[in-house]
Write an enzyme that holds these catalytic residues in place. Structure first.
Site, PDB file in Angstrom:
ATOM      1  N   GLU A 147      -2.386  -9.283  -0.312  1.00  0.00           N
ATOM      2  CA  GLU A 147      -3.810  -9.329   0.059  1.00  0.00           C
ATOM      3  C   GLU A 147      -4.696  -9.262  -1.178  1.00  0.00           C
ATOM      4  OE1 GLU A 147      -4.229  -7.439   4.445  1.00  0.00           O
ATOM      5  OE2 GLU A 147      -3.256  -6.126   2.992  1.00  0.00           O
TER       6      GLU A 147
ATOM      7  N   GLU B 185       3.716  -5.981   7.396  1.00  0.00           N
ATOM      8  CA  GLU B 185       3.127  -4.848   8.104  1.00  0.00           C
ATOM      9  C   GLU B 185       3.630  -4.666   9.532  1.00  0.00           C
ATOM     10  OE1 GLU B 185       0.095  -5.712   4.843  1.00  0.00           O
ATOM     11  OE2 GLU B 185       1.518  -6.837   6.061  1.00  0.00           O
TER      12      GLU B 185
ATOM     13  N   ALA C  59       0.857  -1.188   0.000  1.00  0.00           N
ATOM     14  CA  ALA C  59       0.000   0.000   0.000  1.00  0.00           C
ATOM     15  C   ALA C  59       0.891   1.236   0.000  1.00  0.00           C
ATOM     16  CB  ALA C  59      -0.909  -0.006   1.217  1.00  0.00           C
TER      17      ALA C  59
ATOM     18  N   GLY D  28      -0.469  -5.096   0.967  1.00  0.00           N
ATOM     19  CA  GLY D  28      -1.722  -5.013   0.221  1.00  0.00           C
ATOM     20  C   GLY D  28      -1.673  -5.721  -1.114  1.00  0.00           C
TER      21      GLY D  28
END
Length: 260
Positions: A115, A135, A66, A112
């Site tokens: 994900e 993360e 992200a 992300g």
């Protein structure tokens, strides 16, 4: 529809969505997430599209994470809203899409990015791919479904280790874990995914959508997956695809499914 950060192209019943932020290693920001939602929704509604492939531009990254600069100064409440909106708009949306989605993982799929790949119905990786959820090294946890989907795919113990260490696995380890279905060279990645997609397009899109719903039901709290299967199985009997498929079988010919 025009997009700034992605490219969406349809050919031979396959829509390929490419995240196109190579200077940012295709990192997900709010604008890109919104554009991806629009592209997936558009492809799902397109009767010509039978399969969707999502990949990243360039040779280095599928999605390297992200865009941290967007949320580095968020409050607790803003963080919750960020995760909730992202899950609803993109990650859960893809998982529950009626059109099958293949993630073509070319290079890094981190945070992300992994994900996003895990929200797809299955994954194919290039041999240079590296995957992980780093993360905790930033003082946060995966917020786009990573703590839920990774254990479903590779098991609780392996997911705990991968998340706690903020480590990465290469394509071979990902294959042995069941995180990806296949490995190819980078050059062969999209052609290989298109070959699988071609096999899918020959089957009933109505039945495939029903199968997605039935399989996903097994992973939803408070939902009886077996009962969902019974309902979806029965519903197939009312479709034109079922009439065509059974007629073609009995007449010993290739089915031409109308998709209805």
């Amino acid at each position: 529809m025009g997009y700034t950060n992605i490219i969406s192209e349809e050919d031979n019943s396959i829509t390929t969505i490419t995240i196109n932020r190579p200077n940012k290693l295709n990192a997900l920001n709010k604008e890109t997430i919104n554009e991806l939602h629009g592209a997936f929704k558009e492809a799902d509604l397109d009767k010509n599209t039978k399969v969707i492939i999502v990949t990243g531009s360039g040779e280095k990254a599928f999605v390297a994470g992200a865009d941290i600069s967007e949320f580095a100064n968020y409050s607790i409440e803003e963080g919750k809203i960020l995760a909730a909106n992202g899950q609803e708009l993109l990650f859960n949306f893809i998982e529950n899409l009626s059109t099958p989605v293949i993630a073509a993982i070319n290079g890094f799929a981190l945070g992300g990015g992994l994900e996003l790949a895990m929200a797809c119905h299955f994954r194919v990786a290039s041999d240079n791919a590296k995957m992980g959820l780093p993360e905790v090294s930033l003082g946060v946890i995966p917020g786009y479904g990573g703590t839920q989907r990774l254990p479903q795919l590779i098991g609780k113990g392996r997911a705990m280790e991968l998340i706690m260490t903020a480590g990465m696995v290469d394509a071979n380890r990902a294959l042995s874990y069941g995180l990806v279905n296949h490995i190819t060279t980078l050059d062969e990645l999209l052609p290989f995914c298109e070959k699988i997609a071609g096999k899918i397009t020959r089957n009933s899109s109505v039945a495939i959508s029903a199968a997605i719903r039935a399989i996903n039901a097994n992973f939803k709290d408070g939902v009886d997956g077996f009962n969902t299967e019974i309902q979806e199985f029965g519903n197939c009997f009312g479709s034109d695809d079922f009439a065509e498929g059974t007629s073609a079988f009995l007449e010993k010919r290739k089915a031409d499914f109308p998709g209805e």
